[in-house]
Design a protein around this motif. Sequence first.
Motif, mmCIF file in Angstrom:
data_model
loop_
_atom_site.group_PDB
_atom_site.id
_atom_site.type_symbol
_atom_site.label_atom_id
_atom_site.label_comp_id
_atom_site.label_asym_id
_atom_site.label_seq_id
_atom_site.Cartn_x
_atom_site.Cartn_y
_atom_site.Cartn_z
ATOM 1 N N ALA A 35 3.521 21.207 28.844
ATOM 2 C CA ALA A 35 4.788 20.458 28.830
ATOM 3 C C ALA A 35 4.583 19.208 29.693
ATOM 4 O O ALA A 35 3.645 19.162 30.504
ATOM 5 N N GLU A 36 5.465 18.249 29.493
ATOM 6 C CA GLU A 36 5.364 16.982 30.230
ATOM 7 C C GLU A 36 5.150 17.199 31.732
ATOM 8 O O GLU A 36 4.270 16.620 32.356
ATOM 9 N N ASN A 37 5.988 18.107 32.304
ATOM 10 C CA ASN A 37 5.924 18.299 33.757
ATOM 11 C C ASN A 37 4.732 19.159 34.199
ATOM 12 O O ASN A 37 4.562 19.441 35.372
ATOM 13 N N PRO A 41 0.358 18.690 37.534
ATOM 14 C CA PRO A 41 -0.220 19.866 38.204
ATOM 15 C C PRO A 41 -1.563 20.288 37.588
ATOM 16 O O PRO A 41 -2.475 20.695 38.297
ATOM 17 N N GLU A 42 -1.684 20.127 36.264
ATOM 18 C CA GLU A 42 -2.945 20.522 35.617
ATOM 19 C C GLU A 42 -4.082 19.599 36.079
ATOM 20 O O GLU A 42 -5.204 20.043 36.304
ATOM 21 N N LEU A 43 -3.771 18.295 36.202
ATOM 22 C CA LEU A 43 -4.782 17.351 36.699
ATOM 23 C C LEU A 43 -5.221 17.741 38.111
ATOM 24 O O LEU A 43 -6.400 17.722 38.450
ATOM 25 N N ALA A 90 -13.633 11.516 33.105
ATOM 26 C CA ALA A 90 -12.651 10.736 32.346
ATOM 27 C C ALA A 90 -12.284 11.468 31.056
ATOM 28 O O ALA A 90 -11.125 11.481 30.632
ATOM 29 N N LYS A 91 -13.261 12.067 30.445
ATOM 30 C CA LYS A 91 -13.005 12.808 29.201
ATOM 31 C C LYS A 91 -12.034 13.966 29.456
ATOM 32 O O LYS A 91 -11.087 14.169 28.697
ATOM 33 N N VAL A 92 -12.301 14.737 30.509
ATOM 34 C CA VAL A 92 -11.425 15.882 30.783
ATOM 35 C C VAL A 92 -10.001 15.371 31.035
ATOM 36 O O VAL A 92 -9.025 15.889 30.457
ATOM 37 N N ARG A 93 -9.881 14.349 31.849
ATOM 38 C CA ARG A 93 -8.542 13.829 32.173
ATOM 39 C C ARG A 93 -7.826 13.355 30.909
ATOM 40 O O ARG A 93 -6.633 13.587 30.733
ATOM 41 N N SER A 94 -8.592 12.715 30.037
ATOM 42 C CA SER A 94 -7.966 12.207 28.831
ATOM 43 C C SER A 94 -7.441 13.356 27.960
ATOM 44 O O SER A 94 -6.353 13.265 27.392
ATOM 45 N N ASP A 98 -3.651 12.726 27.561
ATOM 46 C CA ASP A 98 -3.314 12.188 26.229
ATOM 47 C C ASP A 98 -3.015 13.282 25.205
ATOM 48 O O ASP A 98 -2.255 13.066 24.271
ATOM 49 N N HIS A 99 -3.675 14.410 25.364
ATOM 50 C CA HIS A 99 -3.505 15.451 24.336
ATOM 51 C C HIS A 99 -2.758 16.682 24.838
ATOM 52 O O HIS A 99 -2.592 17.648 24.108
#
Length: 587
Positions: A35-37, A41-43, A90-94, A98-99
């Motif tokens: 979810a958006e929120n 936290p996942e990052l 960068a790939k993981v963050r994207s 983004d997804h």
Amino acid sequence: MRNMRKGIPVSPGVTVGKAYCIDEIFVNPHTHQLAENEVLPELRRFEQAREQTAADLRALDHKVSTQVGPAHAAIFRAHEAILRDPAFTAKVRSWIVDHRETAQSALHRILNEYTSLFARTRDEYLRERLTDVRDVIIRLSSHLSPALEPGSTVVPKPTVVVAHELLPSHAVALGDCEVAAIVTQTGGQTSHAAILARSRGIPAVSGVKDILRQVKNGDTIVVDGRTGHVIINPDAETESAYRKLQREFFQLKDVLAYNRDQPARMGDGEEVELLANINSPDDARAANAVGAAGVGLYRTEYLFLTHADVPDEEEQYRAYREVVQASPGHRVTIRTLDLGGDKTIPYLGHSREANPFLGWRSIRLSFEHPEFFMTQIRAVLRAGAAARRGQVRLMFPMITTLEEIRRVRSLVRKAGQQLERAGKRHTEVPIGLMLEVPAAAVCIDSLVREVDFVSIGSNDLVQYLMAADRDNPKVSHLCQPLAPAMLRVLAQVIEACRRADKPVTLCGEMAGQPRAYVLLLGMGLRSFSMSPAFIPTIKELTGHVSAAQAQQILRRAMQFRTTHDVMRFMGRTIAELAPNLKPLDME
Ligand code: PEP
Ligand code: MG
């Protein structure tokens, strides 16, 4: 039984423990959308996992550097570089931002992406790096799923590691985990996981297809390393029967420790030489601890496989000297690099081959890199000076023809001359061939004349003789050392060496298997090299059989015409000869 699976028994003993799946990421990645929120936290979770992974790698670097030497720890520094690679993060963050994927799922996708990318590239070095990337991803993933954290209190105990395959880095990390058993989806009797389990005396079963789909962390799991059975969440009755077997296994191991300082003697008093197979100085110390008479096989490739760059002559010399000094009686048979097949290092320019086990491996590869090969030979000749003459021996793997032996002898002579000229202390060493190719077995009477000793590498001999890959569970029914064809070949080779009056040892895994061991005694073999953990059992078994008895058992076994019949007969025979060893006999 529905919850019972059968794999390949690779290290004897019985364990009832709790499953710990170390690479669940490949099987059950978390796929739920964030979810958006949940994104931030996942990052943060990912960053934390990255820091924890970096800390793990630094700790491993420190541990391995101090215990084994800095060169051995280079692999962990290489892994840290992957972890810090900006493109990777960068790939993981994207994927997360983004997804809206979880970090676990992102890692899984990236691994898949790298796998297909690396499969297409022609750059061999890059392709080899895939294993490292995979290793880093698994480690990262373990920190994203707290239950998977090695060494943490949530690792269920007693720990039964369930994995697709066992990677070298798992092996080091698991050192702290007190692993009680290992189950893998791939591999066979002689794969890395099997050799590792045996060297630690841990029950293990390989080749249990899809087990990771059926078992989850914390499940009760029974591992019978003698029969290859794995039972998930057994009923109370089954569990208690296996717990009884497990107690017997532990008691037997304790009882057997008594024979450490005694020589291995047959029932009639004849002495047998029990040597150890080792990969490192630590293993040499383990060989000492179990009372081995020396080291019959030092696999030097592990020094190269754990080294980020090429160990030079000085580094190799120091590594070999350390092994010589740590080995029982300073007796060591050092085998030159046996790479290729399933073991490759990037800097030798390996190209993908259709049949790597039949291709550019082992001594064939060494001949292609004469300078590299000579460096190793010089290092061994120098390390030999650390022991009494003749105690350090040099052995060449996968010898197929007489020409190869002659070539090897000439290289050893040349290496000695180079050291002489350089004024470096060194010694002459006995030269031996590893008998692992059927062509060499057929011509052994001719080859044996030109070497000082022979060591039978039955792991490879059986795979080449039976045309059945030693690591492929699908053909493991063929790759059997007790196959009648194999017994005939072994008997001929041992007899040819006896006639030529040349020492012969067997250093394949069958040396540590009670059923095979007694047959080899019957063939007149008196020198064996095996994983250190098997030495107490085999020493005990030796006392239960005389030469005459072993010959008689061999005569009967040779009359059977199928592997199955030989196995059954030998199972019964071992049970009669040494009923106390039953918990350690493997099917
Ligand atoms: C063998 O082939 O039997 C052997 C001892 O060598 P490795 O297992 O390293 O190939
Ligand atoms: Mg071999």
